[in-house]
Design a protein around this motif. Structure first.
Motif, PDB file in Angstrom:
ATOM      1  N   ASN A 367      35.977  47.674  46.758  1.00 39.81           N
ATOM      2  CA  ASN A 367      37.136  46.462  46.290  1.00 39.81           C
ATOM      3  C   ASN A 367      36.188  45.406  46.148  1.00 39.81           C
ATOM      4  O   ASN A 367      36.314  44.043  45.230  1.00 39.81           O
ATOM      5  CB  ASN A 367      38.245  46.933  47.623  1.00 39.81           C
ATOM      6  CG  ASN A 367      38.962  47.672  47.426  1.00 39.81           C
ATOM      7  OD1 ASN A 367      39.352  48.487  46.183  1.00 39.81           O
ATOM      8  ND2 ASN A 367      39.761  47.425  47.929  1.00 39.81           N
ATOM      9  N   ASP A 370      33.429  44.686  43.720  1.00 41.56           N
ATOM     10  CA  ASP A 370      33.940  44.722  42.444  1.00 41.56           C
ATOM     11  C   ASP A 370      34.834  43.026  42.419  1.00 41.56           C
ATOM     12  O   ASP A 370      34.570  42.908  41.347  1.00 41.56           O
ATOM     13  CB  ASP A 370      35.901  45.319  42.861  1.00 41.56           C
ATOM     14  CG  ASP A 370      36.286  45.553  41.429  1.00 41.56           C
ATOM     15  OD1 ASP A 370      35.629  45.707  40.185  1.00 41.56           O
ATOM     16  OD2 ASP A 370      37.683  45.033  42.102  1.00 41.56           O
ATOM     17  N   ASN A 371      35.137  42.577  43.098  1.00 32.42           N
ATOM     18  CA  ASN A 371      35.457  40.810  43.519  1.00 32.42           C
ATOM     19  C   ASN A 371      34.479  40.579  43.236  1.00 32.42           C
ATOM     20  O   ASN A 371      34.688  39.966  42.044  1.00 32.42           O
ATOM     21  CB  ASN A 371      36.293  40.816  44.655  1.00 32.42           C
ATOM     22  CG  ASN A 371      37.664  40.841  45.027  1.00 32.42           C
ATOM     23  OD1 ASN A 371      38.239  41.705  44.268  1.00 32.42           O
ATOM     24  ND2 ASN A 371      37.691  41.109  45.860  1.00 32.42           N
ATOM     25  N   LYS A 374      33.626  40.515  39.523  1.00 26.99           N
ATOM     26  CA  LYS A 374      34.579  40.396  39.154  1.00 26.99           C
ATOM     27  C   LYS A 374      34.209  38.048  38.925  1.00 26.99           C
ATOM     28  O   LYS A 374      35.074  37.537  37.535  1.00 26.99           O
ATOM     29  CB  LYS A 374      36.146  40.473  39.268  1.00 26.99           C
ATOM     30  CG  LYS A 374      36.421  42.130  38.651  1.00 26.99           C
ATOM     31  CD  LYS A 374      37.520  41.377  38.447  1.00 26.99           C
ATOM     32  CE  LYS A 374      38.601  41.759  40.602  1.00 26.99           C
ATOM     33  NZ  LYS A 374      40.125  42.248  40.288  1.00 26.99           N
ATOM     34  N   GLY A 433      42.916  43.963  46.545  1.00 29.57           N
ATOM     35  CA  GLY A 433      41.935  44.587  47.140  1.00 29.57           C
ATOM     36  C   GLY A 433      41.531  44.172  48.424  1.00 29.57           C
ATOM     37  O   GLY A 433      41.479  44.732  49.113  1.00 29.57           O
TER      38      GLY A 433
HETATM   39 MG   LIG Z   1      39.425  42.433  44.282  1.00 32.31          MG
END
Ligand SMILES: [Mg+2]
Ligand SMILES: Nc1ncnc2c1ncn2[C@@H]1O[C@H](COP(=O)(O)OP(=O)(O)OP(=O)(O)O)[C@@H](O)[C@H]1O
Length: 482
Positions: A367, A370-371, A374, A433
């Protein structure tokens, strides 16, 4: 803490002030009362002496002479020895008797003026240069033969002053002593009775939404403190129930949504299969499927969070090398980062072991990374680090991406919170998340913190307790001992 301490000081200060004030008023009234009493007593004694001289001695005068009178007075009162002043004056002004100077030389009887008319039959005070004061009582005596005499009797005030000074000294020595004793005792009592409040405060500070099942210590004192701790506990219980209901609702709702969503997905996939040749319909069904997938993800996340929060998730805890776990998990995500030309660097210390659920801890790393992927612009850089700090294992995921605005920082761990709604929607995030990360941390007795600067990047820091040594780790030590 600070408040009860200042309350203790405040009450003790009040108590000390009141006690000192009361003692001061008491001391002053004792002092003044005693002074008046001694003054009155001395006056009475002197008046008695004058009257005795008049009735017992002067009444015999025409028969007895002045030498007799002198001897009688000296024998009866010994004025020089007792420091007294006695004077008898005939109506014609002749001094029949005058006592000699006292041994201690406090006054000179020859220099004492005669009473003025208004000072007759009463008392007067004389002050000498030496500071000594003399109280003199004078009366007029008329004998049966009709002769008038003025009889005066005086005594130094000094004796009264000695008594009063003694009292003052006693008060001055004992009062501070009594006050400090009472203050120390009062402070000690106060501390003892307020200690439970400190304890309640400390425990209450530690109660959050995650440990609402804990209760405050109840002091079985049968007083207000017991009632307070009990009603606080009842309040915590009500909160606990309310939180449980909310959690239950989210868990039930997400659970109930799972099945219809799966059916919906299957149905949509079936329709897509049957109408493979209709491109327009295929596109529509494709995007509908995408949305149901998205919804499924959200529902699954919600279910995970509610179950973690409710403590319903059974953790498969084992001893894990956090560095290895971070390296392998982040390694799997490298491709994802490379797609956006983002560098992903891993630096892990060896042998940082924690006791945890492998899948859940992996989810933390996924998580966070992934953040970072992103929310980092193309060509950015992400670093995953695992360190040991005291008794804690530290996992840090940092990037040089978009960063989080200061106003959003306190909220990023809240459910459905997204700092930039438009941006997140485009990247498909629901804002769950970090809530999951936080819930997993809490379930591992760890915590997560974030620091970020908008435009510069963010850094998430997870702190987990290091795993204690296992029995398996011991043999080497035992062998060495042998
Ligand atoms: Mg997230
Ligand atoms: N590394 C980061 N850089 C910048 N902003 C971040 C970063 N991590 C989180 N955020 C901000 O915090 C918000 C919450 O993050 P969270 O992971 O909970 O939700 P999400 O990523 O939007 O959605 P989800 O994780 O559910 O797919 C994000 O929407 C984003 O605005």
């Amino acid at each position: 803490m600070m408040n009860t301490r200042s309350l203790r000081f405040r009450i003790t200060a009040w108590y000390a002030g009141l006690l000192a004030g009361t003692l001061l008023v008491f001391g002053a009234s004792v002092y003044l009362g005693l002074e008046r009493y001694l003054d009155w007593n001395l006056q009475r004694t002197l008046a008695g002496e004058c009257r005795a001289i008049g009735t017992q001695l002067l009444s015999q005068l025409p028969d007895k002479d002045v030498t007799w009178l002198t001897r009688e007075i000296t024998e009866a009162y010994a004025p020089e020895v007792n420091g007294l002043f006695i004077r008898v004056v005939h109506q014609e002004g002749e001094v029949l008797y005058l006592s000699g100077a006292p041994k201690d030389g406090t006054f000179d009887p020859r220099r004492i003026p005669f009473p003025r008319d208004k000072e007759m039959d009463g008392s007067r005070k004389l002050q000498f240069e030496s500071g000594n004061r003399l109280l003199i009582n004078s009366i007029t005596v008329t004998t049966a033969a009709g002769t008038r005499f003025i009889v005066e009797s005086g005594a130094p005030y000094h004796q009264i002053e000695v008594v009063l000074h003694g009292l003052l000294l006693t008060l001055a020595i004992y009062m501070p002593f009594v006050v400090s004793l009472a203050v120390a005792g009062g402070y000690w009592l106060m501390r003892r009775s307020l200690q439970p409040v400190d304890e309640i405060t400390k425990r209450a500070e530690g109660i959050t939404s995650t440990n609402l099942s804990e209760r405050l210590p109840v002091i079985r004192s049968g007083d207000e403190l017991e009632r307070l701790s009990m009603s606080l506990n009842r309040m915590i219980e009500r909160l606990d129930n309310a939180f449980e209901q909310i959690n239950r609702f989210s868990a039930d709702a997400s659970h109930e949504l799972r099945t219809p969503l799966t059916i919906l997905q299957l149905e949509l996939e079936g329709i897509a299969q049957n109408h493979r040749r209709d491109a327009a319909l295929g596109d529509q069904i494709g995007s509908a499927l995408e949305e149901t997938h998205r919804m499924s993800r959200i529902v699954e996340s919600l279910l995970t969070i509610s179950r973690l929060d409710a403590g319903e998730v059974k953790m498969e805890k084992s001893r894990l090398d956090l560095g290895e776990l971070a390296a392998s998990t982040a390694g799997e995500m490298k491709l994802l980062a490379e797609e956006r030309s983002i560098g992903l660097r891993i630096r892990a210390e060896n042998g940082v072991h924690v006791l945890g659920d492998r899948v859940r801890l992996q989810q933390i790393i996924v998580n966070l990374v992934d953040n970072s992927i992103k929310y980092t612009q193309v060509g950015g850089m992400i670093e995953v680090r695992v360190d040991r700090e005291g008794n804690s294992a530290i996992l840090i995921v940092s990037d040089n991406g978009l960063g989080i605005p200061a106003h959003a920082l306190p909220h990023v761990f809240e459910r459905f919170y997204r700092a930039d709604k438009a941006r997140s929607r485009a990247t498909g995030g629901a804002g769950l998340g970090l809530s999951i990360v936080k819930a997993i941390c809490a379930a591992h007795n760890g915590e997560i913190k974030v620091s970020s600067q908008e435009g510069r990047g963010s850094s998430f820091r997870v702190e987990l307790p290091l795993s204690p040594l296992f029995v398996n780790d011991r043999p080497s030590v035992v062998l060495r001992e042998v």
